[in-house]
Design a protein around this motif. Structure first.
Motif, PDB file in Angstrom:
ATOM      1  N   GLN A  93       1.452  -2.233  -4.654  1.00 41.45           N
ATOM      2  CA  GLN A  93       1.548  -1.021  -3.860  1.00 41.45           C
ATOM      3  C   GLN A  93       1.428   0.176  -4.809  1.00 41.45           C
ATOM      4  N   SER A 153       3.482   2.601  -4.605  1.00 40.64           N
ATOM      5  CA  SER A 153       4.836   3.174  -4.657  1.00 40.64           C
ATOM      6  C   SER A 153       5.446   3.299  -6.065  1.00 40.64           C
ATOM      7  N   GLN A 165       5.798   6.679  -7.306  1.00 42.13           N
ATOM      8  CA  GLN A 165       6.924   7.553  -6.917  1.00 42.13           C
ATOM      9  C   GLN A 165       7.841   7.746  -8.120  1.00 42.13           C
ATOM     10  N   ARG A 204      -2.825  -8.076  -3.736  1.00 38.17           N
ATOM     11  CA  ARG A 204      -1.839  -9.022  -3.187  1.00 38.17           C
ATOM     12  C   ARG A 204      -2.460 -10.393  -3.025  1.00 38.17           C
ATOM     13  N   GLN A 249      -4.546   2.019  -1.352  1.00 33.66           N
ATOM     14  CA  GLN A 249      -3.449   2.726  -0.693  1.00 33.66           C
ATOM     15  C   GLN A 249      -3.489   4.193  -1.112  1.00 33.66           C
ATOM     16  N   GLU A 275      -0.479   6.861  -1.590  1.00 28.90           N
ATOM     17  CA  GLU A 275       0.955   7.109  -1.553  1.00 28.90           C
ATOM     18  C   GLU A 275       1.185   8.612  -1.421  1.00 28.90           C
ATOM     19  N   PHE A 324      11.897  -0.582   4.652  1.00 31.13           N
ATOM     20  CA  PHE A 324      11.375  -0.723   3.295  1.00 31.13           C
ATOM     21  C   PHE A 324      12.566  -0.535   2.365  1.00 31.13           C
ATOM     22  N   PHE A 378      12.858   0.846  -0.423  1.00 33.17           N
ATOM     23  CA  PHE A 378      12.902   2.099  -1.194  1.00 33.17           C
ATOM     24  C   PHE A 378      12.964   3.339  -0.321  1.00 33.17           C
ATOM     25  N   PHE A 423       5.413   8.182   1.853  1.00 32.94           N
ATOM     26  CA  PHE A 423       4.634   7.383   2.800  1.00 32.94           C
ATOM     27  C   PHE A 423       3.549   6.638   2.054  1.00 32.94           C
ATOM     28  N   GLY A 424       3.065   5.569   2.661  1.00 36.35           N
ATOM     29  CA  GLY A 424       1.976   4.812   2.052  1.00 36.35           C
ATOM     30  C   GLY A 424       1.017   4.376   3.142  1.00 36.35           C
TER      31      GLY A 424
HETATM   32  N1  PHE Z   1       4.591   0.676  -0.225  1.00 37.60           N
HETATM   33  C1  PHE Z   1       4.738   0.326   1.170  1.00 37.60           C
HETATM   34  C2  PHE Z   1       3.800  -0.844   1.470  1.00 37.60           C
HETATM   35  O1  PHE Z   1       2.920  -1.105   0.697  1.00 37.60           O
HETATM   36  C3  PHE Z   1       4.418   1.485   2.071  1.00 37.60           C
HETATM   37  C4  PHE Z   1       5.411   2.608   1.936  1.00 37.60           C
HETATM   38  C5  PHE Z   1       5.210   3.626   1.026  1.00 37.60           C
HETATM   39  C6  PHE Z   1       6.525   2.658   2.735  1.00 37.60           C
HETATM   40  C7  PHE Z   1       6.125   4.651   0.897  1.00 37.60           C
HETATM   41  C8  PHE Z   1       7.449   3.674   2.648  1.00 37.60           C
HETATM   42  C9  PHE Z   1       7.240   4.673   1.748  1.00 37.60           C
HETATM   43  O2  PHE Z   1       3.940  -1.514   2.453  1.00 37.60           O
END
Ligand code: PHE
Length: 325
Positions: A151, A153, A156, A179, A193, A195, A233, A235, A291-292
């Motif tokens: 991801q 993320s 972040q 993945r 993705q 982010e 999630f 996080f 968000f992602g």
């Molecule tokens: N990283 C999460 C995913 O891949 C998506 C996400 C990003 C959710 C940021 C909440 C905040 O599924």
């Protein structure tokens, strides 16, 4: 007869050693009173021959010119040959479009490494080693600590660490993620993705919703509606899944939205206090949202592409449809 044979003829009759000058050279052998007679005849014949020569030469040159013009003729009424037009791949186009929307809202763009550490990809995102959430993202490990990020993320945390001391953050991070999935119409083991992360004092859930509404309207049309559904999630807390009105039926229900009228486009939530604190932002003072989203999914919904694999096959029949829009 062509120009070259004509020239041979000229040399033969009118040239320096040609027949006429041969005749002139005989002049000395004649009686004095006969010479002017011959001279006159020779001159007359010479001028007639020269006139005739010039005429034939003109005609031949005309013919040659006409032949050349015919051979080199350009038919300006023929349809032109269109050169092949390159264009941006639909995925590149959608990423750039999304970037533009967020740049317009004051976000900056950052990128992070595709080879990540377990620490950034999981631990610092509140996912310890034995956490069941690890099963949600089956991972390509390179070593025990290094992996292909599942991801965007982890950026972040990396962003928050790089922004200290505690500067406000408004950033999006596009990039590839990996993945261990079987490829099918909706899954790919490599995909993209984007982010998003906003951190400051007094950031609320309503800021998240407003931002995503703005985004959805810019990408899917000005009347778009956005719906947040509770989700999980590790996080973010609270977490939400975000839906837009079905881009195919407008919300009345169809095959694409499985008759719900809504389509899920991303995951989001308020940054978990553990994540803020771990990255050096005091969660008692700062809050944030994240968000992602998956640009493949957004492109598929926006352009009506039904199989994610079509975005990776570079089939010109698909790509050409994007060459002028
Ligand atoms: N990283 C999460 C995913 O891949 C998506 C996400 C990003 C959710 C940021 C909440 C905040 O599924």
């Amino acid at each position: 007869m062509d120009l070259r044979t004509l020239d041979d003829w000229r040399v033969q009759y009118l040239g320096k050693k040609g027949q006429l000058s041969q005749i002139s050279k005989q002049m000395g052998k004649l009686a004095k009173e006969d010479r002017p007679v011959l001279g006159q005849s020779v001159n007359q014949v010479k001028s007639e021959l020269e006139t005739a020569l010039e005429q034939v030469q003109n005609e031949l040159e005309q013919v040659a010119l006409q032949r050349r013009l015919d051979a080199e003729r350009v038919d300006i009424s023929l349809p032109g040959k269109k050169p092949f037009h390159g264009s941006l791949h639909p995925l590149t186009r959608i990423v750039q479009e999304i970037e533009d929307v967020f740049l317009g809202m004051g976000f900056t763009i950052a990128e992070g490494p595709e080879i990540e550490t377990d620490t950034y990809n999981f631990e610092m995102l509140n996912v310890p080693k034995d956490h069941p959430a690890r099963d949600m993202q089956d991972t390509f490990y390179l070593t025990e600590e290094l992996l292909l990020r599942t991801q965007t993320s982890p950026m972040q945390v990396r962003t928050m660490e790089s922004m200290q001391p505690n500067a406000p953050i408004k950033v999006i991070v596009p990039g590839r993620v990996y993945r261990r999935d079987e490829d099918d119409a909706t899954h790919s083991h490599v995909f993209n993705q984007i982010e998003g992360l906003v951190v400051d004092k007094n950031i609320r859930m309503s800021d998240l919703k407003g931002t995503l509404e703005q985004f959805a309207r810019a990408v899917f049309g000005k009347d778009q509606q956005v719906r947040l559904r509770p989700s999980y999630f590790p996080f973010t807390e609270p977490s939400a899944e975000v839906d837009v009105r079905c881009t195919n039926c407008g919300g009345s229900g169809c095959r694409v939205c499985k008759h719900t009228g809504w389509l899920e486009i991303l995951g989001a939530g308020m940054v978990h206090p553990n994540v803020l604190d771990g990255a050096g932002y005091d969660s008692k003072i700062f809050s944030g949202f994240a968000f992602g989203m998956g640009p493949e999914r957004i492109a598929m919904l926006k352009y009506g592409i039904e199989d994610i694999r079509q975005l990776y096959q570079n089939d010109l029949r698909l790509l050409r449809q994007f060459s002028r829009i």
